[in-house]
Motif scaffolding. Structure first.
Motif, PDB file in Angstrom:
ATOM      1  N   PHE A   1     -10.978  12.819  -8.327  1.00 35.51           N
ATOM      2  CA  PHE A   1     -11.791  12.195  -9.512  1.00 35.51           C
ATOM      3  C   PHE A   1     -10.424  11.703 -10.389  1.00 35.51           C
ATOM      4  CE2 PHE A   1     -13.892  11.514 -13.514  1.00 35.51           C
ATOM      5  CZ  PHE A   1     -14.771  10.819 -13.083  1.00 35.51           C
ATOM      6  N   SER A   2      -9.506  12.525 -10.744  1.00 29.52           N
ATOM      7  CA  SER A   2      -8.439  12.144 -11.656  1.00 29.52           C
ATOM      8  C   SER A   2      -7.668  10.994 -10.969  1.00 29.52           C
ATOM      9  CB  SER A   2      -7.559  13.542 -11.738  1.00 29.52           C
ATOM     10  OG  SER A   2      -8.411  14.214 -12.529  1.00 29.52           O
ATOM     11  N   ALA A   3      -7.563  11.145  -9.571  1.00 29.89           N
ATOM     12  CA  ALA A   3      -6.668  10.234  -8.981  1.00 29.89           C
ATOM     13  C   ALA A   3      -7.262   8.727  -9.014  1.00 29.89           C
ATOM     14  CB  ALA A   3      -6.392  10.456  -7.643  1.00 29.89           C
ATOM     15  N   LEU A   4      -8.358   8.614  -8.884  1.00 30.85           N
ATOM     16  CA  LEU A   4      -9.275   7.398  -9.263  1.00 30.85           C
ATOM     17  C   LEU A   4      -9.090   7.081 -10.614  1.00 30.85           C
ATOM     18  CD1 LEU A   4     -12.746   8.395  -6.851  1.00 30.85           C
ATOM     19  CD2 LEU A   4     -10.387   7.075  -6.257  1.00 30.85           C
ATOM     20  N   GLN A   5      -9.264   7.811 -11.557  1.00 27.54           N
ATOM     21  CA  GLN A   5      -8.974   7.676 -12.766  1.00 27.54           C
ATOM     22  C   GLN A   5      -7.558   6.930 -13.134  1.00 27.54           C
ATOM     23  OE1 GLN A   5     -10.340  11.137 -15.132  1.00 27.54           O
ATOM     24  NE2 GLN A   5     -12.099   9.913 -15.895  1.00 27.54           N
ATOM     25  N   ALA A   6      -6.710   7.647 -12.396  1.00 26.90           N
ATOM     26  CA  ALA A   6      -5.457   7.174 -12.568  1.00 26.90           C
ATOM     27  C   ALA A   6      -5.046   5.761 -12.040  1.00 26.90           C
ATOM     28  CB  ALA A   6      -4.175   8.080 -11.894  1.00 26.90           C
ATOM     29  N   GLY A   7      -5.945   5.180 -11.285  1.00 29.58           N
ATOM     30  CA  GLY A   7      -5.695   3.992 -10.867  1.00 29.58           C
ATOM     31  C   GLY A   7      -5.658   3.780  -9.308  1.00 29.58           C
TER      32      GLY A   7
ATOM     33  N   VAL B   1       0.905  -1.049  -0.042  1.00 31.69           N
ATOM     34  CA  VAL B   1       0.007  -0.033  -0.050  1.00 31.69           C
ATOM     35  C   VAL B   1       1.046   1.288  -0.040  1.00 31.69           C
ATOM     36  CG1 VAL B   1      -1.909   1.204   1.334  1.00 31.69           C
ATOM     37  CG2 VAL B   1      -1.811  -1.147   1.251  1.00 31.69           C
ATOM     38  N   VAL B   2       0.541   2.148  -0.812  1.00 26.87           N
ATOM     39  CA  VAL B   2       1.107   3.455  -0.843  1.00 26.87           C
ATOM     40  C   VAL B   2       0.173   4.474  -0.490  1.00 26.87           C
ATOM     41  CG1 VAL B   2       2.426   5.095  -2.154  1.00 26.87           C
ATOM     42  CG2 VAL B   2       2.666   2.851  -2.763  1.00 26.87           C
ATOM     43  N   LEU B   3       0.481   5.369   0.834  1.00 29.62           N
ATOM     44  CA  LEU B   3      -0.245   6.348   1.248  1.00 29.62           C
ATOM     45  C   LEU B   3       0.265   7.710   0.469  1.00 29.62           C
ATOM     46  CD1 LEU B   3      -0.814   4.341   3.670  1.00 29.62           C
ATOM     47  CD2 LEU B   3      -1.190   6.490   5.109  1.00 29.62           C
ATOM     48  N   MET B   4      -0.626   8.118  -0.524  1.00 22.23           N
ATOM     49  CA  MET B   4      -0.163   9.181  -1.312  1.00 22.23           C
ATOM     50  C   MET B   4      -0.824  10.385  -1.242  1.00 22.23           C
ATOM     51  SD  MET B   4       1.995   9.691  -3.955  1.00 22.23           S
ATOM     52  CE  MET B   4       2.356   8.073  -4.837  1.00 22.23           C
TER      53      MET B   4
ATOM     54  N   VAL C   1      -7.592  -1.465   2.116  1.00 20.55           N
ATOM     55  CA  VAL C   1      -7.168  -1.428   0.477  1.00 20.55           C
ATOM     56  C   VAL C   1      -6.102  -2.389   0.294  1.00 20.55           C
ATOM     57  CG1 VAL C   1      -5.514  -0.049  -0.446  1.00 20.55           C
ATOM     58  CG2 VAL C   1      -7.412   1.301   0.317  1.00 20.55           C
ATOM     59  N   ALA C   2      -5.226  -2.889   1.312  1.00 22.49           N
ATOM     60  CA  ALA C   2      -4.298  -4.133   1.165  1.00 22.49           C
ATOM     61  C   ALA C   2      -5.075  -5.410   0.691  1.00 22.49           C
ATOM     62  CB  ALA C   2      -3.507  -4.132   2.631  1.00 22.49           C
ATOM     63  N   ALA C   3      -6.359  -5.455   1.325  1.00 18.45           N
ATOM     64  CA  ALA C   3      -7.330  -6.645   1.388  1.00 18.45           C
ATOM     65  C   ALA C   3      -8.032  -6.350  -0.034  1.00 18.45           C
ATOM     66  CB  ALA C   3      -8.169  -6.799   2.585  1.00 18.45           C
ATOM     67  N   GLY C   4      -7.843  -5.530  -0.861  1.00 17.62           N
ATOM     68  CA  GLY C   4      -8.530  -5.486  -2.029  1.00 17.62           C
ATOM     69  C   GLY C   4     -10.000  -4.821  -2.093  1.00 17.62           C
TER      70      GLY C   4
ATOM     71  N   PRO D   1       3.041  -7.817  -7.357  1.00 19.33           N
ATOM     72  CA  PRO D   1       1.891  -7.497  -7.579  1.00 19.33           C
ATOM     73  C   PRO D   1       1.775  -6.007  -7.643  1.00 19.33           C
ATOM     74  CG  PRO D   1       1.785  -8.069  -5.421  1.00 19.33           C
ATOM     75  CD  PRO D   1       3.048  -8.627  -6.042  1.00 19.33           C
ATOM     76  N   PRO D   2       1.079  -5.146  -8.400  1.00 17.48           N
ATOM     77  CA  PRO D   2       1.186  -3.651  -8.250  1.00 17.48           C
ATOM     78  C   PRO D   2       0.551  -3.210  -6.846  1.00 17.48           C
ATOM     79  CG  PRO D   2      -0.944  -4.518  -9.269  1.00 17.48           C
ATOM     80  CD  PRO D   2      -0.197  -5.563  -9.284  1.00 17.48           C
ATOM     81  N   PRO D   3       1.289  -2.282  -6.447  1.00 16.93           N
ATOM     82  CA  PRO D   3       1.005  -1.892  -4.799  1.00 16.93           C
ATOM     83  C   PRO D   3      -0.472  -1.142  -5.123  1.00 16.93           C
ATOM     84  CG  PRO D   3       2.334  -0.161  -6.032  1.00 16.93           C
ATOM     85  CD  PRO D   3       2.308  -1.423  -6.695  1.00 16.93           C
ATOM     86  N   ARG D   4      -1.240  -1.064  -4.239  1.00 13.19           N
ATOM     87  CA  ARG D   4      -2.663  -0.118  -4.140  1.00 13.19           C
ATOM     88  C   ARG D   4      -2.303   1.150  -3.263  1.00 13.19           C
ATOM     89  NH1 ARG D   4      -6.896  -3.048  -5.442  1.00 13.19           N
ATOM     90  NH2 ARG D   4      -7.038  -5.206  -5.445  1.00 13.19           N
ATOM     91  N   VAL D   5      -2.729   2.211  -4.047  1.00 16.32           N
ATOM     92  CA  VAL D   5      -2.589   3.386  -3.796  1.00 16.32           C
ATOM     93  C   VAL D   5      -3.924   3.883  -3.109  1.00 16.32           C
ATOM     94  CG1 VAL D   5      -1.873   5.957  -4.667  1.00 16.32           C
ATOM     95  CG2 VAL D   5      -0.923   3.773  -5.695  1.00 16.32           C
TER      96      VAL D   5
END
Length: 223
Positions: A96-102, A53-56, A123-126, A79-83
């Motif tokens: 909104f743009s951050a959600l679009q970015a993934g 997980v990345v806290l951004m 978030v780590a649990a998906g 696996p890719p990290p979750r942001v």
């Protein structure tokens, strides 16, 4: 024994960065494996330590959190990290743009310590979007004010009537349990439908499904 959630904390304010790191490090099952003071450093650190997980933070010098999120998720980490985006109400289009970015979700910076810890674990649990009521309000606001045409993916036509119903429920922010209750189906069946929807539409997670649902008009702001 379940492996610890490995987190990276990104914020240009040293006190906030240190405070979040100390809070998370004090929790059972959470390990802070890196910190970064700007988006460019975040990309380097995340690529190096490969966290869960990345806290951004969003507004940072050198490279903002939005572009950093894009670059991290395009880095082919497996696996890719979750942001998890940390934000305030006044970031407007950034959320909104951050959600679009993934990004996998967002949390307000004034959330309680308990909410922050729960958010990282979720978030780590998906799990789906965090703070669904706040998230839904923000998405409704941003979609309503973006005033641009969005092309409906051709794959939407391939959804079955039931899958379309499930997608609408996902876009409304309902959990699998809530969807199962509303549509009178088993929760495992709901999970299967959600998985097939994501695959058919080429979506990474439920966050992107929510964004798509609003963009193409399956769910209307305010409803």
């Amino acid at each position: 024994m379940t492996p610890a959630v490995r987190a990276v904390v990104v914020d240009d304010q040293a006190m906030i960065r240190a405070g979040f790191s100390a809070l998370l490090s004090a929790q059972d099952g959470v390990e802070v494996v890196g910190q970064a003071a700007d988006g460019a450093e975040a990309v380097r650190v995340v690529t190096d330590v490969k966290p869960d997980v990345v806290l951004m933070d969003v507004r940072m010098p050198v490279l903002d959190g939005l572009e950093a999120t894009r670059r991290i998720l395009a880095a082919d980490l497996d696996p890719p990290p979750r942001v998890l985006v940390l934000t305030t109400f006044d970031v407007d289009d950034y959320v909104f743009s951050a959600l679009q970015a993934g990004a996998s979700g967002f949390l307000l910076k004034d959330a309680t310590p308990e909410a922050l810890v729960d958010a990282v674990r979720a978030v780590a649990a998906g799990d789906q979007l965090l703070s669904p009521v706040i998230t839904r309000r923000l998405i409704e606001h941003f979609v309503a004010t973006r005033q641009r045409a969005v092309q409906v993916p051709a794959a939407v036509a391939d959804l079955t009537p039931r899958e379309r119903e499930v997608l609408v429920c996902v876009a409304r922010g309902l959990s699998n349990t809530e969807i199962a209750a509303e549509l009178f189906i088993a929760e495992q069946t709901t999970k299967t439908h959600v998985s097939r929807i994501l695959t058919k539409l080429g979506l990474r997670d439920r966050v992107q499904a929510v964004v798509l649902g609003y963009e193409i008009g399956l769910v209307s702001p305010g409803r």
